[in-house]
Motif scaffolding. Structure first.
Motif, PDB file in Angstrom:
ATOM      1  N   TRP A 183      -7.126   4.398  -1.123  1.00  0.00           N
ATOM      2  CA  TRP A 183      -5.759   3.897  -0.960  1.00  0.00           C
ATOM      3  C   TRP A 183      -5.747   2.520  -0.309  1.00  0.00           C
ATOM      4  O   TRP A 183      -4.905   1.682  -0.647  1.00  0.00           O
ATOM      5  CB  TRP A 183      -4.950   4.861  -0.092  1.00  0.00           C
ATOM      6  CG  TRP A 183      -4.603   6.158  -0.733  1.00  0.00           C
ATOM      7  CD1 TRP A 183      -5.400   7.278  -0.810  1.00  0.00           C
ATOM      8  CD2 TRP A 183      -3.376   6.510  -1.373  1.00  0.00           C
ATOM      9  NE1 TRP A 183      -4.741   8.286  -1.461  1.00  0.00           N
ATOM     10  CE2 TRP A 183      -3.487   7.851  -1.814  1.00  0.00           C
ATOM     11  CE3 TRP A 183      -2.185   5.823  -1.603  1.00  0.00           C
ATOM     12  CZ2 TRP A 183      -2.460   8.515  -2.479  1.00  0.00           C
ATOM     13  CZ3 TRP A 183      -1.154   6.485  -2.268  1.00  0.00           C
ATOM     14  CH2 TRP A 183      -1.291   7.811  -2.696  1.00  0.00           C
ATOM     15  N   TYR A 184      -6.687   2.280   0.587  1.00  0.00           N
ATOM     16  CA  TYR A 184      -6.652   1.047   1.372  1.00  0.00           C
ATOM     17  C   TYR A 184      -7.374  -0.119   0.700  1.00  0.00           C
ATOM     18  O   TYR A 184      -7.001  -1.270   0.883  1.00  0.00           O
ATOM     19  CB  TYR A 184      -7.263   1.296   2.756  1.00  0.00           C
ATOM     20  CG  TYR A 184      -7.027   0.173   3.732  1.00  0.00           C
ATOM     21  CD1 TYR A 184      -5.752  -0.079   4.235  1.00  0.00           C
ATOM     22  CD2 TYR A 184      -8.075  -0.656   4.147  1.00  0.00           C
ATOM     23  CE1 TYR A 184      -5.521  -1.118   5.123  1.00  0.00           C
ATOM     24  CE2 TYR A 184      -7.846  -1.698   5.031  1.00  0.00           C
ATOM     25  CZ  TYR A 184      -6.574  -1.926   5.518  1.00  0.00           C
ATOM     26  OH  TYR A 184      -6.345  -2.961   6.386  1.00  0.00           O
ATOM     27  N   ARG A 187       0.826  -1.205   0.000  1.00  0.00           N
ATOM     28  CA  ARG A 187       0.000   0.000   0.000  1.00  0.00           C
ATOM     29  C   ARG A 187       0.862   1.258   0.000  1.00  0.00           C
ATOM     30  O   ARG A 187       1.877   1.339   0.685  1.00  0.00           O
ATOM     31  CB  ARG A 187      -0.921   0.020   1.219  1.00  0.00           C
ATOM     32  CG  ARG A 187      -1.999  -1.049   1.173  1.00  0.00           C
ATOM     33  CD  ARG A 187      -2.961  -0.898   2.334  1.00  0.00           C
ATOM     34  NE  ARG A 187      -4.001  -1.916   2.257  1.00  0.00           N
ATOM     35  CZ  ARG A 187      -3.920  -3.112   2.832  1.00  0.00           C
ATOM     36  NH1 ARG A 187      -2.861  -3.425   3.541  1.00  0.00           N
ATOM     37  NH2 ARG A 187      -4.909  -3.980   2.706  1.00  0.00           N
ATOM     38  N   CYS A 188       0.414   2.223  -0.768  1.00  0.00           N
ATOM     39  CA  CYS A 188       1.078   3.537  -0.856  1.00  0.00           C
ATOM     40  C   CYS A 188       2.466   3.465  -1.483  1.00  0.00           C
ATOM     41  O   CYS A 188       3.227   4.442  -1.423  1.00  0.00           O
ATOM     42  CB  CYS A 188       1.165   4.202   0.509  1.00  0.00           C
ATOM     43  SG  CYS A 188      -0.423   4.428   1.350  1.00  0.00           S
ATOM     44  N   GLU A 198      -6.758   0.610  -4.757  1.00  0.00           N
ATOM     45  CA  GLU A 198      -5.784   1.463  -5.422  1.00  0.00           C
ATOM     46  C   GLU A 198      -5.439   1.046  -6.849  1.00  0.00           C
ATOM     47  O   GLU A 198      -4.781   1.815  -7.560  1.00  0.00           O
ATOM     48  CB  GLU A 198      -4.506   1.564  -4.591  1.00  0.00           C
ATOM     49  CG  GLU A 198      -3.696   0.291  -4.500  1.00  0.00           C
ATOM     50  CD  GLU A 198      -2.369   0.500  -3.760  1.00  0.00           C
ATOM     51  OE1 GLU A 198      -2.033   1.657  -3.461  1.00  0.00           O
ATOM     52  OE2 GLU A 198      -1.692  -0.501  -3.492  1.00  0.00           O
ATOM     53  N   ARG A 201      -6.227   4.308   8.332  1.00  0.00           N
ATOM     54  CA  ARG A 201      -6.899   3.026   8.129  1.00  0.00           C
ATOM     55  C   ARG A 201      -8.258   2.988   8.831  1.00  0.00           C
ATOM     56  O   ARG A 201      -9.220   2.428   8.304  1.00  0.00           O
ATOM     57  CB  ARG A 201      -6.031   1.874   8.638  1.00  0.00           C
ATOM     58  CG  ARG A 201      -6.698   0.499   8.522  1.00  0.00           C
ATOM     59  CD  ARG A 201      -5.761  -0.620   8.968  1.00  0.00           C
ATOM     60  NE  ARG A 201      -6.410  -1.920   8.860  1.00  0.00           N
ATOM     61  CZ  ARG A 201      -7.059  -2.518   9.853  1.00  0.00           C
ATOM     62  NH1 ARG A 201      -7.157  -1.917  11.041  1.00  0.00           N
ATOM     63  NH2 ARG A 201      -7.616  -3.701   9.670  1.00  0.00           N
TER      64      ARG A 201
END
Length: 332
Positions: free
Chosen positions: A308-309, A221-222, A312, A267
Protein backbone atom coordinates in the motif's frame (compact mmCIF):
# COMPACT_ATOMS: atom_id res chain seq x y z
CA UNK A 1 8.94 -19.42 -96.23
CA UNK A 2 12.36 -17.85 -95.61
CA UNK A 3 10.57 -14.57 -94.75
CA UNK A 4 8.22 -16.28 -92.30
CA UNK A 5 11.01 -17.93 -90.23
CA UNK A 6 12.72 -14.65 -89.24
CA UNK A 7 9.29 -13.26 -88.39
CA UNK A 8 8.55 -16.22 -86.13
CA UNK A 9 11.96 -15.90 -84.45
CA UNK A 10 11.35 -12.17 -83.89
CA UNK A 11 8.00 -12.85 -82.29
CA UNK A 12 9.52 -15.53 -80.07
CA UNK A 13 12.23 -13.13 -78.95
CA UNK A 14 9.65 -10.42 -78.11
CA UNK A 15 7.60 -12.91 -76.09
CA UNK A 16 10.69 -14.10 -74.23
CA UNK A 17 11.70 -10.56 -73.36
CA UNK A 18 8.15 -9.78 -72.20
CA UNK A 19 8.18 -12.86 -70.00
CA UNK A 20 11.50 -11.82 -68.45
CA UNK A 21 10.13 -8.34 -67.84
CA UNK A 22 7.04 -9.83 -66.17
CA UNK A 23 9.18 -12.00 -63.89
CA UNK A 24 11.38 -9.05 -62.93
CA UNK A 25 8.32 -6.97 -62.06
CA UNK A 26 6.94 -9.76 -59.87
CA UNK A 27 10.29 -10.10 -58.15
CA UNK A 28 10.50 -6.38 -57.48
CA UNK A 29 6.96 -6.30 -56.02
CA UNK A 30 7.71 -9.26 -53.77
CA UNK A 31 10.96 -7.69 -52.63
CA UNK A 32 9.17 -4.44 -51.99
CA UNK A 33 6.55 -6.20 -49.81
CA UNK A 34 9.24 -8.02 -47.86
CA UNK A 35 11.13 -4.79 -47.31
CA UNK A 36 7.95 -3.13 -46.07
CA UNK A 37 7.39 -6.00 -43.66
CA UNK A 38 10.94 -5.74 -42.43
CA UNK A 39 10.57 -2.04 -41.71
CA UNK A 40 7.03 -2.20 -40.21
CA UNK A 41 8.40 -2.66 -36.68
CA UNK A 42 9.17 0.79 -35.33
CA UNK A 43 12.49 1.70 -33.78
CA UNK A 44 10.85 4.22 -31.46
CA UNK A 45 7.44 4.83 -29.92
CA UNK A 46 5.96 7.97 -28.35
CA UNK A 47 4.03 7.59 -25.12
CA UNK A 48 2.43 9.94 -22.58
CA UNK A 49 4.48 10.04 -19.40
CA UNK A 50 5.09 12.63 -16.66
CA UNK A 51 7.95 15.11 -16.52
CA UNK A 52 9.89 16.19 -13.44
CA UNK A 53 7.07 18.53 -12.45
CA UNK A 54 4.51 15.74 -12.63
CA UNK A 55 2.88 17.14 -15.76
CA UNK A 56 1.87 14.90 -18.70
CA UNK A 57 4.34 15.04 -21.58
CA UNK A 58 5.07 13.18 -24.82
CA UNK A 59 8.12 10.98 -24.46
CA UNK A 60 9.90 9.14 -27.26
CA UNK A 61 11.50 5.88 -26.16
CA UNK A 62 13.12 2.94 -27.96
CA UNK A 63 10.60 0.35 -29.10
CA UNK A 64 11.04 -3.08 -27.50
CA UNK A 65 13.87 -1.95 -25.17
CA UNK A 66 16.23 -4.73 -24.15
CA UNK A 67 17.89 -3.14 -21.11
CA UNK A 68 15.58 -1.72 -18.45
CA UNK A 69 16.48 0.15 -15.26
CA UNK A 70 13.79 0.16 -12.57
CA UNK A 71 13.41 2.69 -9.77
CA UNK A 72 9.68 2.18 -9.26
CA UNK A 73 8.21 -1.00 -7.82
CA UNK A 74 4.80 -0.62 -9.46
CA UNK A 75 6.44 -0.50 -12.90
CA UNK A 76 8.58 -3.53 -12.05
CA UNK A 77 5.40 -5.32 -10.96
CA UNK A 78 3.77 -4.60 -14.34
CA UNK A 79 6.86 -5.59 -16.34
CA UNK A 80 7.02 -8.82 -14.36
CA UNK A 81 3.34 -9.53 -15.10
CA UNK A 82 4.03 -8.95 -18.81
CA UNK A 83 6.82 -11.54 -18.71
CA UNK A 84 9.61 -9.02 -19.33
CA UNK A 85 11.63 -9.56 -16.19
CA UNK A 86 14.64 -10.82 -18.12
CA UNK A 87 15.07 -7.30 -19.56
CA UNK A 88 15.70 -5.79 -16.11
CA UNK A 89 19.40 -4.99 -15.73
CA UNK A 90 19.11 -2.89 -12.56
CA UNK A 91 16.55 -2.19 -9.88
CA UNK A 92 16.05 -0.28 -6.65
CA UNK A 93 16.06 -2.30 -3.47
CA UNK A 94 12.72 -3.56 -2.19
CA UNK A 95 11.28 -5.64 0.63
CA UNK A 96 8.28 -6.77 -1.42
CA UNK A 97 8.14 -10.57 -1.37
CA UNK A 98 6.80 -10.98 -4.90
CA UNK A 99 9.70 -8.98 -6.40
CA UNK A 100 12.57 -10.62 -4.51
CA UNK A 101 13.67 -12.57 -7.58
CA UNK A 102 15.08 -9.27 -8.91
CA UNK A 103 17.26 -8.70 -5.87
CA UNK A 104 20.36 -10.70 -6.73
CA UNK A 105 23.93 -10.39 -7.93
CA UNK A 106 22.91 -10.51 -11.60
CA UNK A 107 20.72 -7.39 -11.34
CA UNK A 108 22.51 -4.14 -10.53
CA UNK A 109 21.49 -2.38 -7.29
CA UNK A 110 20.44 1.13 -8.33
CA UNK A 111 19.76 2.56 -4.87
CA UNK A 112 16.26 3.10 -3.51
CA UNK A 113 12.95 4.40 -4.81
CA UNK A 114 13.76 7.66 -3.00
CA UNK A 115 17.45 8.04 -3.88
CA UNK A 116 18.95 6.70 -7.09
CA UNK A 117 22.60 5.75 -7.45
CA UNK A 118 23.23 7.67 -10.67
CA UNK A 119 26.61 6.04 -11.29
CA UNK A 120 25.07 2.58 -10.99
CA UNK A 121 22.22 3.56 -13.32
CA UNK A 122 24.73 4.83 -15.89
CA UNK A 123 26.90 1.74 -15.55
CA UNK A 124 24.08 -0.64 -16.43
CA UNK A 125 23.57 1.20 -19.76
CA UNK A 126 19.76 1.13 -19.84
CA UNK A 127 17.65 1.75 -22.92
CA UNK A 128 14.92 3.14 -20.67
CA UNK A 129 14.48 4.05 -16.98
CA UNK A 130 11.27 3.79 -14.92
CA UNK A 131 10.69 5.99 -11.87
CA UNK A 132 7.90 6.91 -9.47
CA UNK A 133 6.97 10.14 -7.73
CA UNK A 134 9.63 9.90 -5.05
CA UNK A 135 12.32 10.42 -7.71
CA UNK A 136 10.65 13.25 -9.60
CA UNK A 137 13.41 15.63 -8.45
CA UNK A 138 15.98 13.36 -10.16
CA UNK A 139 14.09 13.29 -13.47
CA UNK A 140 16.43 15.63 -15.33
CA UNK A 141 19.61 13.92 -14.10
CA UNK A 142 18.31 10.47 -15.02
CA UNK A 143 17.11 11.75 -18.41
CA UNK A 144 20.72 12.47 -19.32
CA UNK A 145 21.34 8.72 -19.12
CA UNK A 146 18.24 7.38 -20.92
CA UNK A 147 14.57 8.25 -21.50
CA UNK A 148 12.72 8.32 -18.17
CA UNK A 149 9.22 6.87 -17.95
CA UNK A 150 7.49 8.39 -14.93
CA UNK A 151 4.05 6.95 -14.20
CA UNK A 152 1.71 7.51 -11.25
CA UNK A 153 -1.84 6.92 -10.04
CA UNK A 154 -4.57 9.39 -10.87
CA UNK A 155 -6.82 9.38 -7.82
CA UNK A 156 -9.52 11.23 -9.75
CA UNK A 157 -10.03 8.25 -12.07
CA UNK A 158 -9.11 5.68 -9.41
CA UNK A 159 -6.39 3.18 -8.67
CA UNK A 160 -7.83 0.37 -10.82
CA UNK A 161 -8.14 2.63 -13.86
CA UNK A 162 -4.64 3.98 -13.21
CA UNK A 163 -3.14 0.50 -13.03
CA UNK A 164 -4.78 -0.40 -16.34
CA UNK A 165 -3.68 2.83 -18.01
CA UNK A 166 -0.08 2.46 -16.80
CA UNK A 167 -0.01 -1.20 -17.80
CA UNK A 168 -1.15 -0.28 -21.32
CA UNK A 169 1.48 2.44 -21.53
CA UNK A 170 4.24 0.04 -20.52
CA UNK A 171 2.91 -2.73 -22.74
CA UNK A 172 2.91 -0.37 -25.74
CA UNK A 173 6.70 -0.15 -25.54
CA UNK A 174 6.83 -3.84 -26.41
CA UNK A 175 3.76 -4.36 -28.58
CA UNK A 176 2.05 -6.35 -25.82
CA UNK A 177 -1.11 -4.28 -25.39
CA UNK A 178 -3.28 -7.34 -26.04
CA UNK A 179 -2.10 -8.89 -22.75
CA UNK A 180 -3.43 -6.11 -20.54
CA UNK A 181 -7.11 -7.11 -20.66
CA UNK A 182 -6.24 -10.53 -19.28
CA UNK A 183 -4.04 -9.06 -16.55
CA UNK A 184 -6.84 -6.73 -15.42
CA UNK A 185 -9.55 -9.38 -15.55
CA UNK A 186 -11.65 -9.64 -12.40
CA UNK A 187 -10.60 -6.43 -10.65
CA UNK A 188 -13.78 -4.49 -11.45
CA UNK A 189 -16.05 -7.26 -10.18
CA UNK A 190 -14.01 -7.50 -6.97
CA UNK A 191 -14.40 -3.76 -6.43
CA UNK A 192 -18.15 -4.10 -6.96
CA UNK A 193 -18.36 -6.85 -4.33
CA UNK A 194 -16.48 -4.70 -1.83
CA UNK A 195 -18.67 -1.72 -2.70
CA UNK A 196 -21.70 -3.73 -1.68
CA UNK A 197 -20.18 -4.21 1.78
CA UNK A 198 -19.19 -0.53 2.03
CA UNK A 199 -22.48 1.03 0.98
CA UNK A 200 -23.88 3.37 3.62
CA UNK A 201 -20.94 2.99 6.04
CA UNK A 202 -18.57 5.64 7.38
CA UNK A 203 -14.84 5.22 7.84
CA UNK A 204 -11.64 6.91 8.83
CA UNK A 205 -8.56 5.91 6.85
CA UNK A 206 -5.09 6.63 8.14
CA UNK A 207 -1.53 5.57 8.68
CA UNK A 208 0.37 4.99 11.88
CA UNK A 209 3.84 6.53 11.96
CA UNK A 210 6.16 7.14 14.93
CA UNK A 211 3.37 6.45 17.39
CA UNK A 212 0.95 8.92 15.77
CA UNK A 213 -2.12 8.48 13.59
CA UNK A 214 -2.36 10.50 10.37
CA UNK A 215 -5.69 10.66 8.56
CA UNK A 216 -5.79 10.10 4.81
CA UNK A 217 -8.29 11.47 2.31
CA UNK A 218 -9.30 10.33 -1.16
CA UNK A 219 -6.38 12.07 -2.86
CA UNK A 220 -3.45 9.72 -2.32
CA UNK A 221 -2.51 6.53 -0.52
CA UNK A 222 -5.40 4.20 0.27
CA UNK A 223 -7.78 6.36 -1.79
CA UNK A 224 -9.25 3.18 -3.24
CA UNK A 225 -11.09 2.63 0.07
CA UNK A 226 -13.11 5.82 -0.17
CA UNK A 227 -13.13 6.63 -3.87
CA UNK A 228 -13.66 3.21 -5.45
CA UNK A 229 -14.82 0.82 -2.73
CA UNK A 230 -17.09 3.58 -1.49
CA UNK A 231 -16.76 4.04 2.26
CA UNK A 232 -17.73 7.56 3.31
CA UNK A 233 -14.37 8.90 4.44
CA UNK A 234 -15.23 11.24 7.32
CA UNK A 235 -11.67 11.72 8.54
CA UNK A 236 -10.73 14.78 6.49
CA UNK A 237 -12.21 17.68 4.59
CA UNK A 238 -12.20 16.95 0.87
CA UNK A 239 -10.26 20.16 0.21
CA UNK A 240 -7.32 19.27 2.46
CA UNK A 241 -4.22 17.79 0.83
CA UNK A 242 -3.35 14.46 2.48
CA UNK A 243 -1.61 12.80 -0.44
CA UNK A 244 1.85 12.35 1.11
CA UNK A 245 1.69 11.21 4.72
CA UNK A 246 -1.75 12.44 5.69
CA UNK A 247 -2.55 14.91 8.45
CA UNK A 248 -1.82 14.10 12.07
CA UNK A 249 -4.97 13.62 14.10
CA UNK A 250 -5.58 13.17 17.82
CA UNK A 251 -7.30 10.10 19.15
CA UNK A 252 -9.92 12.45 20.58
CA UNK A 253 -10.66 13.40 16.96
CA UNK A 254 -11.33 9.75 16.13
CA UNK A 255 -13.66 9.46 19.12
CA UNK A 256 -15.50 12.61 18.04
CA UNK A 257 -16.03 11.33 14.50
CA UNK A 258 -16.89 7.81 15.77
CA UNK A 259 -16.61 6.02 12.40
CA UNK A 260 -18.11 2.61 11.76
CA UNK A 261 -14.78 1.43 10.30
CA UNK A 262 -11.15 2.43 10.78
CA UNK A 263 -8.60 1.38 8.14
CA UNK A 264 -5.00 1.44 9.31
CA UNK A 265 -1.81 1.46 7.24
CA UNK A 266 1.28 0.71 9.34
CA UNK A 267 3.92 2.97 7.78
CA UNK A 268 6.62 1.88 10.23
CA UNK A 269 6.12 -1.74 9.20
CA UNK A 270 6.04 -0.71 5.53
CA UNK A 271 9.47 0.91 5.71
CA UNK A 272 10.79 -1.49 8.35
CA UNK A 273 11.44 1.10 11.05
CA UNK A 274 13.49 -0.55 13.76
CA UNK A 275 12.00 -0.53 17.26
CA UNK A 276 8.70 1.01 16.17
CA UNK A 277 5.45 0.15 17.92
CA UNK A 278 3.06 -2.03 16.00
CA UNK A 279 0.06 -0.19 14.61
CA UNK A 280 -2.28 -2.28 16.74
CA UNK A 281 -0.44 -1.23 19.90
CA UNK A 282 -0.79 2.43 18.92
CA UNK A 283 -4.43 2.27 17.90
CA UNK A 284 -6.03 0.12 20.56
CA UNK A 285 -5.88 2.60 23.41
CA UNK A 286 -8.66 3.48 25.86
CA UNK A 287 -9.97 6.29 23.66
CA UNK A 288 -10.24 4.29 20.44
CA UNK A 289 -11.78 1.38 22.33
CA UNK A 290 -14.77 3.62 22.90
CA UNK A 291 -15.55 3.88 19.18
CA UNK A 292 -18.12 1.75 17.43
CA UNK A 293 -15.43 0.64 15.01
CA UNK A 294 -13.48 -1.03 17.80
CA UNK A 295 -16.50 -2.37 19.64
CA UNK A 296 -17.87 -4.00 16.48
CA UNK A 297 -14.49 -5.44 15.46
CA UNK A 298 -14.19 -3.13 12.49
CA UNK A 299 -10.64 -1.83 12.80
CA UNK A 300 -8.96 -3.13 9.65
CA UNK A 301 -5.17 -3.40 9.72
CA UNK A 302 -4.00 -3.60 6.11
CA UNK A 303 -2.01 -6.83 5.96
CA UNK A 304 0.45 -5.77 3.25
CA UNK A 305 1.53 -2.28 4.37
CA UNK A 306 4.64 -2.14 2.14
CA UNK A 307 2.45 -2.78 -0.91
CA UNK A 308 0.00 0.00 0.00
CA UNK A 309 2.81 2.40 0.84
CA UNK A 310 5.35 1.79 -1.94
CA UNK A 311 3.76 0.00 -4.89
CA UNK A 312 -0.02 0.37 -5.07
CA UNK A 313 -0.13 0.96 -8.85
CA UNK A 314 1.12 -2.55 -9.74
CA UNK A 315 -0.81 -5.60 -10.97
CA UNK A 316 0.17 -7.94 -8.13
CA UNK A 317 -0.04 -5.03 -5.69
CA UNK A 318 -3.66 -4.34 -6.65
CA UNK A 319 -4.50 -8.01 -6.16
CA UNK A 320 -2.93 -8.03 -2.69
CA UNK A 321 -4.62 -4.79 -1.63
CA UNK A 322 -8.02 -6.15 -2.61
CA UNK A 323 -7.22 -9.36 -0.74
CA UNK A 324 -6.48 -7.28 2.38
CA UNK A 325 -9.95 -5.74 2.14
CA UNK A 326 -11.81 -8.88 1.09
CA UNK A 327 -10.42 -10.95 3.94
CA UNK A 328 -11.78 -8.43 6.48
CA UNK A 329 -14.96 -7.15 4.86
CA UNK A 330 -16.55 -9.98 2.89
CA UNK A 331 -18.22 -12.93 4.51
CA UNK A 332 -16.61 -16.30 3.91
Amino acid sequence: MRKIIPLILSLALVLALAACGSNDTTSEATTGTTAAEDTSTPTEVTITSLNGNGDPTDLTVPYDPQRIAILDMASLDILDALGLGDRVVGTASTSLDYLQSYINDEVENLGTIKEADLEAVMACEPDVIFIGGRLASSYDSLSEIAPVVYLAADTETGVVASVEKNARTIASLFGLEDQVDQLMEGFDSRIQALAGAAEGHTAIVGLVTSGSFNVLGNDGRCSIIGREVGYENIGVDAEIDTSTHGNEASFEFIVEKDPEYIFVLDRDAAIQTEGAQLAQEVMENDLVKGTQAYQNGNIVYLAHPAVWYTAEEGITALDLMLQDLESELLEE
